[in-house]
Design a protein around this motif. Sequence first.
Motif, short mmCIF file in Angstrom:
data_model
loop_
_atom_site.label_atom_id
_atom_site.label_comp_id
_atom_site.label_asym_id
_atom_site.label_seq_id
_atom_site.Cartn_x
_atom_site.Cartn_y
_atom_site.Cartn_z
N VAL A 105 0.83 -1.21 0.00
CA VAL A 105 0.00 0.00 0.00
C VAL A 105 0.87 1.26 0.00
N ASN A 106 1.91 1.27 0.84
CA ASN A 106 2.77 2.45 0.91
C ASN A 106 3.49 2.71 -0.41
N CYS A 107 3.84 1.63 -1.11
CA CYS A 107 4.48 1.77 -2.42
C CYS A 107 3.50 2.40 -3.41
N ALA A 108 2.28 1.84 -3.43
CA ALA A 108 1.28 2.28 -4.41
C ALA A 108 0.89 3.73 -4.21
N LEU A 109 0.84 4.16 -2.94
CA LEU A 109 0.32 5.50 -2.64
C LEU A 109 1.42 6.55 -2.45
N LEU A 110 2.67 6.16 -2.64
CA LEU A 110 3.76 7.10 -2.38
C LEU A 110 3.69 8.34 -3.28
N SER A 111 3.40 8.14 -4.56
CA SER A 111 3.34 9.29 -5.47
C SER A 111 2.17 10.20 -5.10
N TYR A 112 1.06 9.58 -4.70
CA TYR A 112 -0.12 10.33 -4.27
C TYR A 112 0.22 11.17 -3.04
N GLU A 113 0.96 10.57 -2.11
CA GLU A 113 1.36 11.32 -0.90
C GLU A 113 2.31 12.46 -1.24
#
Length: 129
Positions: A105-113
């Motif tokens: 999850v952290n990988c997938a949402l890193l760009s979003y963050e």
Amino acid sequence: MEELYKENILNHYRNPHNKGELLSFTFMGEGKNASCGDEIFFYVKLDNDEKVEDVKFFGNGCAISQASASMLTDKIIGLEFSQIKSLTPGDIYNMLGIKISQGRVNCALLSYEALNRGVKNFELSKNEK
Ligand code: ZN
């Protein structure tokens, strides 16, 4: 179907879109994912109507983190600032199109963050004016 999405993720990872740095940008944000070593810097340039005129990302890390950053640049170019602000993690999952396990999850949402951090910085700077 899932295979097609996986293929798409690998393509973005191998040939990222809009990768690099913007020398002139309206805001930037960064995200780091210590557990995987992923790193993303997001640069966004808005035009006078607060539409995304140009966007670039820079970073390195695993395929999911880098592919999602590449896809996110494609997704937000031409959008209005208010539209970027209303993006949700669900939009990122839809964009990736595969089931993301808890550990990624952290990988997938890193760009979003990273993007959101930039959005918040920009809003803070506007309030100061
Ligand atoms: Zn990762």
